[in-house]
Write an enzyme that holds these catalytic residues in place. Structure first.
Site, PDB file in Angstrom:
ATOM      1  N   GLN A 191      49.310  15.950  35.637  1.00  0.00           N
ATOM      2  CA  GLN A 191      48.082  14.971  35.813  1.00  0.00           C
ATOM      3  C   GLN A 191      47.174  15.143  36.835  1.00  0.00           C
ATOM      4  O   GLN A 191      46.039  15.022  36.811  1.00  0.00           O
ATOM      5  CB  GLN A 191      48.739  13.465  36.244  1.00  0.00           C
ATOM      6  N   ASN A 214      54.107  24.990  39.264  1.00  0.00           N
ATOM      7  CA  ASN A 214      55.150  25.069  38.238  1.00  0.00           C
ATOM      8  C   ASN A 214      54.636  25.205  37.000  1.00  0.00           C
ATOM      9  O   ASN A 214      53.372  25.391  36.604  1.00  0.00           O
ATOM     10  CB  ASN A 214      56.018  24.287  38.612  1.00  0.00           C
ATOM     11  N   GLN A 259      60.702  37.240  48.614  1.00  0.00           N
ATOM     12  CA  GLN A 259      60.422  36.594  47.288  1.00  0.00           C
ATOM     13  C   GLN A 259      61.380  35.831  46.500  1.00  0.00           C
ATOM     14  O   GLN A 259      60.867  34.939  45.893  1.00  0.00           O
ATOM     15  CB  GLN A 259      59.739  38.153  46.347  1.00  0.00           C
ATOM     16  N   HIS A 262      61.280  32.012  46.969  1.00  0.00           N
ATOM     17  CA  HIS A 262      60.316  31.072  46.443  1.00  0.00           C
ATOM     18  C   HIS A 262      60.874  30.058  45.369  1.00  0.00           C
ATOM     19  O   HIS A 262      61.019  28.851  45.416  1.00  0.00           O
ATOM     20  CB  HIS A 262      59.182  31.737  45.925  1.00  0.00           C
ATOM     21  N   GLU A 327      53.243  42.049  40.645  1.00  0.00           N
ATOM     22  CA  GLU A 327      52.399  41.157  41.182  1.00  0.00           C
ATOM     23  C   GLU A 327      52.195  41.690  42.880  1.00  0.00           C
ATOM     24  O   GLU A 327      51.229  42.121  43.328  1.00  0.00           O
ATOM     25  CB  GLU A 327      52.992  39.638  41.640  1.00  0.00           C
ATOM     26  N   HIS A 328      53.313  41.824  43.343  1.00  0.00           N
ATOM     27  CA  HIS A 328      53.335  42.687  44.881  1.00  0.00           C
ATOM     28  C   HIS A 328      54.132  44.105  44.515  1.00  0.00           C
ATOM     29  O   HIS A 328      55.275  44.122  43.933  1.00  0.00           O
ATOM     30  CB  HIS A 328      54.205  41.911  45.829  1.00  0.00           C
ATOM     31  N   ASP A 361      51.082  37.486  52.544  1.00  0.00           N
ATOM     32  CA  ASP A 361      51.238  36.466  52.144  1.00  0.00           C
ATOM     33  C   ASP A 361      50.258  35.434  53.193  1.00  0.00           C
ATOM     34  O   ASP A 361      50.207  34.342  52.633  1.00  0.00           O
ATOM     35  CB  ASP A 361      52.468  35.846  52.222  1.00  0.00           C
ATOM     36  N   GLU A 415      20.266  43.453  10.796  1.00  0.00           N
ATOM     37  CA  GLU A 415      21.176  42.382  10.707  1.00  0.00           C
ATOM     38  C   GLU A 415      20.892  41.441   9.901  1.00  0.00           C
ATOM     39  O   GLU A 415      21.736  40.349   9.669  1.00  0.00           O
ATOM     40  CB  GLU A 415      21.742  41.861  12.248  1.00  0.00           C
ATOM     41  N   HIS A 420      14.863  36.371  14.392  1.00  0.00           N
ATOM     42  CA  HIS A 420      14.910  37.224  15.299  1.00  0.00           C
ATOM     43  C   HIS A 420      13.600  38.238  15.323  1.00  0.00           C
ATOM     44  O   HIS A 420      13.014  38.298  16.370  1.00  0.00           O
ATOM     45  CB  HIS A 420      16.202  37.900  15.516  1.00  0.00           C
TER      46      HIS A 420
END
Length: 435
Positions: A191, A214, A259, A262, A327-328, A361, A415, A420
């Site tokens: 939301q 999330n 990690q 998390h 990622e890391h 981080d 074309e 054009h």
């Protein structure tokens, strides 16, 4: 943690299963999120209030009461521990210094025909940043998302952060004050993304939404993309460590834990050619895990998605890392500079035994918002460039249009786009007859 060996016959299949996201995502939430977005589009503030009461157990009379005043942010900055305030300001300065080097400038040049060509760089007008809440508070996410936007010149940064039961971290609000966030709403979930993308009676619509969340937040960002820009689809956190056996095993254990804590879906992988070293790391995990405050989360993460992989050598470890595109990536080796040229894909690369991922981080300077799930093959860390847009500049001279117009006419007629072609031809000194 399971242990794999690249010499095993089924290693490729095992690696594919390990890095698959199917188990992480579970059942599709697309329909749920789509319904929330449609409801916010239809009912605005009323829908936002209903979902906030349902998901965050926070019942208020108006969305306006969810907005945090500047005075409250300043108050939070004054009330937090002095050491925390100094750490926030220290980190903010380093992050700002790093990102100021990413600023792109407008440019133009004149070609030999007198045509002026260039690029105009301008900042986005309004940006929304999503800061996760719930299992933990993340003031570092405030700094990493808001400061690049401010460096880029974004006029208004609107932050949303879930506040279950009405509670919001003083440290998060203090970080917002340090980073120069303009407006803060205690609002989360799909939301919040819908409200930022569409606008409501109270929340202003933004041009781009950044920040992790999330699966519902990530899905909502994907569904509103096109109406607004987004940074990336952020999945569970990942770390991959390539070790040569010379780093203190406990250091590596804690880097994996950093990690895994998390959430249960975080992924931690250790690559090393030394069997004895992997055994020492495993012993360290068993010894140190009971001492961790988030031991339950770490344990689930390591068992479900973690792995130690025995490689033939560091070169093979680099090749596997490139397949995963983490990622890391920690190069916990004696000579990281020698291994670096073999690395093709990684969100952020931490070089040498002393460089823990945790420093990135919080306060090293580079951004910690990074591509996950193999996204580093085609994507980059969040930066100032994500908050700037570029417009091409073209100004033709009378001489220049003679050459450009003639060439454009040939290509356009090739074309079969005669409008054009005729548009270009009308500006020629010796016009071609219309056909």
């Amino acid at each position: 943690m399971r242990q794999l060996d690249t010499s095993d016959a089924d290693f490729d299949a095992a690696l594919t299963r390990l890095t698959s996201r199917d188990e992480v995502d579970g059942a599709s939430v697309d329909e749920t999120v789509a319904a929330i977005i449609a409801d916010v589009a239809r009912r605005g503030d009323a829908a936002v209030l209903e979902y906030t009461a349902r998901f965050d157990n926070l019942q208020v009379e108006s969305v306006a009461t969810l907005e945090v005043s500047r005075e409250r942010m300043t108050e939070a900055l004054c009330h937090i521990d002095v050491a925390q305030r100094e750490a926030l300001e220290y980190a903010a300065q380093r992050i700002r210094d790093f990102h100021e080097r990413q600023l792109q400038q407008s440019w133009q040049y004149e070609d030999a025909l007198g045509n002026v060509l260039g690029q105009r760089v301008t900042a986005l007008a309004r940006v929304g940043i999503y800061v996760p809440g719930g299992k933990a508070s993340y003031p570092s996410s405030v700094l990493m998302n808001a400061l690049p936007a401010k460096v880029a010149g974004v006029a208004e940064v609107v932050m949303v952060v879930p506040a279950p039961g009405g509670d919001v971290s003083d440290l998060v609000l203090a970080a917002a004050a340090v980073a120069g966030v303009d407006r803060v709403f205690t609002l989360g979930g799909a939301q919040a993304i819908a409200a930022l993308a569409l606008g409501t009676e109270t929340l202003p619509a933004v041009d781009k939404i950044v920040g992790p969340g999330n699966i519902y937040v990530a899905t909502a960002k994907r569904q509103v993309f096109g109406r607004v820009g987004i940074d990336m689809e952020a999945g569970p956190s990942e770390i991959l460590i390539i070790a040569d056996g010379h780093t203190d095993p406990d250091w590596v254990v804690m880097d994996l834990f950093s990690q895994a804590e998390h959430d249960e879906n975080a992924q931690c992988i250790l690559l090393c050619p030394d069997h004895k070293y992997l055994a020492a790391v495993r012993a360290g995990i068993e010894r140190l895990l009971p001492t961790m405050e988030r031991a339950d989360i770490i344990g689930v993460s390591l068992r479900a998605r973690g792995a130690m992989i025995v490689t033939r050598d560091l070169a093979e470890a680099a090749a596997i890392s490139n397949l995963i595109a983490p990622e890391h990536l920690e190069l916990s080796v004696e000579d990281p500079e020698a291994l670096l040229p073999q690395i093709e894909h990684a969100g952020a690369i931490f070089m040498g035994s002393y460089t823990s991922e945790a420093l990135g981080d919080y306060c090293a300077g580079p951004n910690h918002v990074l591509p996950t799930a193999g996204g580093s093959r085609f994507s980059s860390p969040l930066g100032v460039y994500d908050f700037q847009k570029r417009s091409s500049l073209i100004r033709c001279s009378e001489q220049g249009v003679q050459e450009l117009g003639a060439m454009a006419s040939v290509l356009a007629r090739g074309e079969s786009l005669t409008a054009h072609a005729r548009s270009a031809e009308m500006r020629l000194t010796h016009k071609k007859p219309a056909k």
